[in-house]
Design a protein around this motif. Sequence first.
Motif, PDB file in Angstrom:
ATOM      1  N   THR A 211     -41.283   3.512  76.120  1.00 15.86           N
ATOM      2  CA  THR A 211     -42.002   3.307  74.865  1.00 15.86           C
ATOM      3  C   THR A 211     -41.290   4.119  73.795  1.00 15.86           C
ATOM      4  O   THR A 211     -40.465   4.979  74.101  1.00 15.86           O
ATOM      5  CB  THR A 211     -43.462   3.795  74.958  1.00 15.86           C
ATOM      6  N   GLU A 229     -47.227  11.522  76.199  1.00 19.19           N
ATOM      7  CA  GLU A 229     -46.789  10.180  76.582  1.00 19.19           C
ATOM      8  C   GLU A 229     -46.369  10.146  78.056  1.00 19.19           C
ATOM      9  O   GLU A 229     -46.642   9.177  78.765  1.00 19.19           O
ATOM     10  CB  GLU A 229     -45.646   9.711  75.667  1.00 19.19           C
ATOM     11  N   TYR A 244     -45.804  -0.970  79.215  1.00 16.18           N
ATOM     12  CA  TYR A 244     -45.209  -2.015  78.378  1.00 16.18           C
ATOM     13  C   TYR A 244     -44.222  -1.431  77.398  1.00 16.18           C
ATOM     14  O   TYR A 244     -44.428  -0.345  76.869  1.00 16.18           O
ATOM     15  CB  TYR A 244     -46.310  -2.776  77.631  1.00 16.18           C
ATOM     16  N   GLU A 246     -43.175  -0.868  74.142  1.00 12.16           N
ATOM     17  CA  GLU A 246     -43.883  -0.996  72.869  1.00 12.16           C
ATOM     18  C   GLU A 246     -43.621   0.217  71.990  1.00 12.16           C
ATOM     19  O   GLU A 246     -43.132   1.246  72.455  1.00 12.16           O
ATOM     20  CB  GLU A 246     -45.392  -1.137  73.120  1.00 12.16           C
ATOM     21  N   THR A 247     -43.950   0.042  70.733  1.00 10.72           N
ATOM     22  CA  THR A 247     -43.865   1.153  69.793  1.00 10.72           C
ATOM     23  C   THR A 247     -45.256   1.742  69.635  1.00 10.72           C
ATOM     24  O   THR A 247     -46.224   1.004  69.492  1.00 10.72           O
ATOM     25  CB  THR A 247     -43.362   0.651  68.431  1.00 10.72           C
ATOM     26  N   ARG A 248     -45.333   3.054  69.701  1.00  9.38           N
ATOM     27  CA  ARG A 248     -46.637   3.695  69.605  1.00  9.38           C
ATOM     28  C   ARG A 248     -46.640   4.692  68.460  1.00  9.38           C
ATOM     29  O   ARG A 248     -45.601   5.211  68.065  1.00  9.38           O
ATOM     30  CB  ARG A 248     -46.981   4.403  70.923  1.00  9.38           C
ATOM     31  N   PRO A 259     -50.983   2.239  70.533  1.00  8.37           N
ATOM     32  CA  PRO A 259     -49.996   1.187  70.273  1.00  8.37           C
ATOM     33  C   PRO A 259     -50.027   0.832  68.796  1.00  8.37           C
ATOM     34  O   PRO A 259     -51.091   0.815  68.185  1.00  8.37           O
ATOM     35  CB  PRO A 259     -50.503   0.003  71.107  1.00  8.37           C
TER      36      PRO A 259
END
Length: 478
Positions: A211, A229, A244, A246-248, A259
């Motif tokens: 991520t 994280e 997943y 993804e950008t958080r 997210p």
Amino acid sequence: MNYDIVIGLEIHSELKTSSKIFCGCKNEFGGEPNTRCCPVCLGMPGTLPALNKRVLEYAIKAGLAMNCRIAGFSKFDRKNYFYPDMPKAYQVTQHSLPICYDGYVDIDVGYETKRIGIERIHIEEDAGKLIHSSTGQGSLIDYNRSGVPLIEIVTKPDLNSPEEAKILLETIKTILEYTEVSDCKMQEGSLRADVNLSLRPIGSNTPGVRTEMKNLNSFRAVQRAAQAEAERQARVLDSGQKVYKETRRWDDHKGESLPMRDKEEVMDYRCFPEPDLPPVYVDEDFINEIQASIPELPGMRRERYINQYGIPKYDAGLITQNKVLADIFEKASEVCGNPKLVSNWIMTEIMKRMNEEGEGILHSYLNGDNFGQILLFLDKGDITHAAAIQVIDVLLETGEEPIVIVERLNLRVQRDESLVANTIKQVVNSNPQALDDYISGKKKAFGFFMGKIMAELKGRGDPSQVKEILTKELQRYL
Ligand code: ADP
Ligand code: MG
Ligand code: ZN
């Protein structure tokens, strides 16, 4: 935890050139909104950008300081996206051919040195700033930052703990400051990092799904975000679910990441070569010239301090983290001739004030020369420890010369033998109880007398002299 942590950072740093990257507008933080822009950085149709040579020079300088190879040929690309902070609807960046690549930075983790790969360093332009109305009535746009030059430093996924990530960022900040390519004012956002993190089962070589957390602007936030994280991903994996890609968004107040709802990951930037800027050719002479202008870097300086000044590695490491502080250390050691004394005072009194009041104190009245003079007074026994602290305080306020402060406040140690002896006699005589205690063997009474006498001498007595005369005086009663 049953996992190894894998982290790679993408670090954005604003370059402190005097003008912006593609126009002559001033590159300076703040200012009235939209007063530092022109048709070029506002992205008006029909304007043409021209690359600021200083930007190229600074990017190469940063690259050389991080042991990178410099591309003889590089070019710019358009990264397309629509968002009002970027009036052209694309960002000019170096997507396919960065100016610097294949470097490394050594970091100190505990007693060990670890080498972290630098994948690439590329040049790009910063975007404007959106200011969202707190009443929900809309957003304001300030384009002063639009077109401010940036470098993006992309590390290899070589970091294996939140602490290492923090140390790497600290190390890179120091390098950028030493080479004077960036101010690195993190509170102003001129240095910020994205944290990419994944887990993999201990011992495994297969990379996990990562991520990315964007725009962390303090060392503490980087370390905390990475820690949280890693724990979150471990919980996900332990419960048999998948992480997943993804950008958080990290929320530093809440201490958790969420997210991001934007379409960051599915968005296609459609990068293509920037047609308005010619490719960049860099020749050996230009690189050599820049190489020659790189000053002694923190790691080298630290080794020199250990060898030349004989201070411990710990002291040297701490002091060289800040170039201005290191410069003050060198000059002060020269003036006072006692480097260990100087490093002790830097690590206590100066760092304490830096923590409380910020680094600004290193840029006002304090310098290596006057700091060295204060410590020379102390080292020679002309003033006491407490008085030296007082002189630093006054100097930071008024900027007076140490000698002037010492004379004005009458801080010189009182060594007039008959005066000191009289004070001692008088204190002993007026405290018969303590004297009885002393005679009957209670040694604590000695300390009581010392305190009283020093107070009587207004803190200016020389402790060793007072001790000597007091011992003699008390001897008479035994
Ligand atoms: P992208 O093009 O998607 O941004 P990059 O390959 O350029 O991806 O990598 C971006 C950052 O992610 C780099 O700092 C890299 O070190 C880091 N990274 C790559 N793979 C991993 C991984 N498995 N775990 C953690 N970080 C990673
Ligand atoms: Mg990325
Ligand atoms: Zn402009």
